[in-house]
Design a protein around this motif. Structure first.
Motif, PDB file in Angstrom:
ATOM      1  N   UNK A 121       0.963  -1.126   0.178  1.00  0.00           N
ATOM      2  CA  UNK A 121      -0.056   0.020  -0.069  1.00  0.00           C
ATOM      3  C   UNK A 121       0.766   1.276   0.020  1.00  0.00           C
ATOM      4  N   UNK A 122       0.635   2.258  -0.924  1.00  0.00           N
ATOM      5  CA  UNK A 122       1.353   3.294  -1.002  1.00  0.00           C
ATOM      6  C   UNK A 122       2.507   3.223  -2.025  1.00  0.00           C
ATOM      7  N   UNK A 123       3.117   1.973  -2.340  1.00  0.00           N
ATOM      8  CA  UNK A 123       3.891   1.904  -3.208  1.00  0.00           C
ATOM      9  C   UNK A 123       3.747   1.491  -4.635  1.00  0.00           C
ATOM     10  N   UNK A 124       2.410   1.112  -4.705  1.00  0.00           N
ATOM     11  CA  UNK A 124       2.128   0.729  -6.010  1.00  0.00           C
ATOM     12  C   UNK A 124       1.893   1.838  -6.883  1.00  0.00           C
ATOM     13  N   UNK A 125       1.863   3.081  -6.478  1.00  0.00           N
ATOM     14  CA  UNK A 125       1.682   4.276  -7.419  1.00  0.00           C
ATOM     15  C   UNK A 125       2.765   5.122  -7.296  1.00  0.00           C
ATOM     16  N   UNK A 126       4.119   4.408  -7.324  1.00  0.00           N
ATOM     17  CA  UNK A 126       5.166   5.017  -7.721  1.00  0.00           C
ATOM     18  C   UNK A 126       5.342   5.452  -9.284  1.00  0.00           C
ATOM     19  N   UNK A 128       2.704   5.718 -12.688  1.00  0.00           N
ATOM     20  CA  UNK A 128       1.527   5.853 -13.295  1.00  0.00           C
ATOM     21  C   UNK A 128       1.932   5.803 -14.773  1.00  0.00           C
ATOM     22  N   UNK A 129       1.779   4.456 -15.488  1.00  0.00           N
ATOM     23  CA  UNK A 129       2.154   4.287 -16.753  1.00  0.00           C
ATOM     24  C   UNK A 129       3.722   4.718 -16.989  1.00  0.00           C
ATOM     25  N   UNK A 130       4.206   5.726 -17.777  1.00  0.00           N
ATOM     26  CA  UNK A 130       5.407   6.034 -17.756  1.00  0.00           C
ATOM     27  C   UNK A 130       5.728   7.275 -16.825  1.00  0.00           C
ATOM     28  N   UNK A 131       4.752   7.631 -16.040  1.00  0.00           N
ATOM     29  CA  UNK A 131       5.124   9.019 -15.169  1.00  0.00           C
ATOM     30  C   UNK A 131       5.338   8.689 -13.920  1.00  0.00           C
ATOM     31  N   UNK A 132       6.271   9.036 -13.307  1.00  0.00           N
ATOM     32  CA  UNK A 132       6.770   8.883 -11.943  1.00  0.00           C
ATOM     33  C   UNK A 132       6.074   9.971 -10.969  1.00  0.00           C
ATOM     34  N   UNK A 133       4.927   9.326 -10.212  1.00  0.00           N
ATOM     35  CA  UNK A 133       4.027  10.174  -9.525  1.00  0.00           C
ATOM     36  C   UNK A 133       4.972  10.631  -7.990  1.00  0.00           C
ATOM     37  N   UNK A 134       5.715   9.668  -7.648  1.00  0.00           N
ATOM     38  CA  UNK A 134       6.685  10.201  -6.633  1.00  0.00           C
ATOM     39  C   UNK A 134       8.276  10.100  -6.901  1.00  0.00           C
ATOM     40  N   UNK A 135       8.710  11.047  -7.676  1.00  0.00           N
ATOM     41  CA  UNK A 135      10.042  11.041  -8.178  1.00  0.00           C
ATOM     42  C   UNK A 135      11.146  10.427  -7.324  1.00  0.00           C
ATOM     43  N   UNK A 138      10.781   6.871  -6.223  1.00  0.00           N
ATOM     44  CA  UNK A 138      10.740   5.984  -7.425  1.00  0.00           C
ATOM     45  C   UNK A 138      12.126   6.057  -8.013  1.00  0.00           C
ATOM     46  N   UNK A 139      13.185   6.815  -7.789  1.00  0.00           N
ATOM     47  CA  UNK A 139      14.492   7.036  -8.074  1.00  0.00           C
ATOM     48  C   UNK A 139      15.339   6.305  -7.126  1.00  0.00           C
ATOM     49  N   UNK A 140      14.892   6.444  -5.884  1.00  0.00           N
ATOM     50  CA  UNK A 140      15.655   5.684  -4.858  1.00  0.00           C
ATOM     51  C   UNK A 140      15.540   4.164  -5.021  1.00  0.00           C
ATOM     52  N   UNK A 141      14.496   3.625  -5.284  1.00  0.00           N
ATOM     53  CA  UNK A 141      14.054   2.318  -5.336  1.00  0.00           C
ATOM     54  C   UNK A 141      14.917   1.768  -6.705  1.00  0.00           C
TER      55      UNK A 141
END
Length: 277
Positions: A121-126, A128-135, A138-141
């Motif tokens: 929960x909360x990580x699945x929205x990193x 959205x298609x090709x767009x990073x909702x949480x840059x 997502x960059x750290x991951x």
């Protein structure tokens, strides 16, 4: 002892290759008849039309390709089994197998952890298609997984190498489908031209059948025999429903022009006037 598994595997491969030719030929024929594969409008039609006499190579190519693929599988698996048994290479092959098994375990753990993180929960929205909702997250991951994967890159090498070798050994025995893409060329030379001769042979046999002309002439003869009782409007409507339900790909061959619609409308108006009189 090392040759028994290799003989079994090569025999199975030979049987599979032999059994694939009949459904492949039938499937390719039906695709050309139904219009899934273009003939006259195809970009490859010029290549198929030139040097049609090369269809004599199909039988010999099929036979020796099948034998070559079977022998190649026998040599590959026989050599691997022999290297595991031979005392000189047994230690190295055991260490290599242990490294591969350990690498597969680490890759499996990596995919399991990545799946858990992805569906939390909360990580699945990193993304959205090709767009990073949480840059930042997502960059750290991505950075963490890139560093981890540096130690597992050998698995990709082993996987691609094994896949390409086995696929090449298997598709050597098939002359009915191309193995290389049409873009794989060197100075205009196409490496895999044998499947082209297979398609030429199919088209040469189909050119003398004319299944559509046979059915069209049958319809003309039925019309001459039965007159207005054959090819009525009711029959045409039922035929269109039949085509839409069972052969939807044939709809693209229908003629839907403005001139035809206007002609049908004028014909309907003329019939209504005749009935009114």
């Amino acid at each position: 002892t090392a040759l028994i598994p290799a003989f079994v595997i090569s025999t199975i491969v030979g049987i599979i290759l032999f059994l694939l030719y009949i459904p492949s030929y039938v499937s390719l024929t039906l695709k050309y008849r139904s219009g899934v594969l273009g003939s006259l409008k195809s970009d490859n039609f010029t290549q198929y039309r030139n040097s049609v006499d090369t269809i004599y190579t199909t039988l010999g190519s099929s036979l020796f390709s099948l034998i070559g693929s079977t022998v190649l599988f026998f040599v590959l698996f026989g050599s691997i089994n022999f290297l595991f048994i031979w005392p000189f290479s047994k230690t190295f092959m055991t260490a290599l197998a242990a490294w591969v098994v350990g690498l597969m375990i680490v890759i499996a753990i990596k995919y399991a952890i990545e799946s858990c993180i992805r569906y939390r929960q909360g990580e699945e929205n990193l993304f959205q298609s090709f767009y990073r909702t949480k840059p930042s997250k997502s960059n750290l991951k991505t950075l963490i997984l890139e560093c981890w994967f540096l130690g597992m890159g050998g698995g990709v090498l082993i996987g691609r190498l094994v896949q390409f070798i086995l696929a090449s050994a298997f598709w050597i025995g098939r002359v009915d489908v191309p193995f290389f893409s049409k873009d794989v060329q060197l100075g205009g030379y196409s490496f895999d031209f044998v499947p082209r001769n297979f398609v030429k042979g199919l088209l040469v046999h189909e050119a003398h059948r004319h299944p559509y002309l046979e059915r069209l002439l049958t319809m003309y003869m039925m019309k001459l025999k039965h007159g207005p009782k054959f090819g009525t409007e009711a029959g045409a409507c039922w035929r269109q429903l039949f085509v839409v339900a069972l052969m939807p790909w044939m709809q693209r061959n229908r003629v839907h022009t403005e001139k035809r619609v206007v002609h049908q409308w004028e014909e309907a108006q003329r019939r209504s006037l005749v009935r009114g009189k």
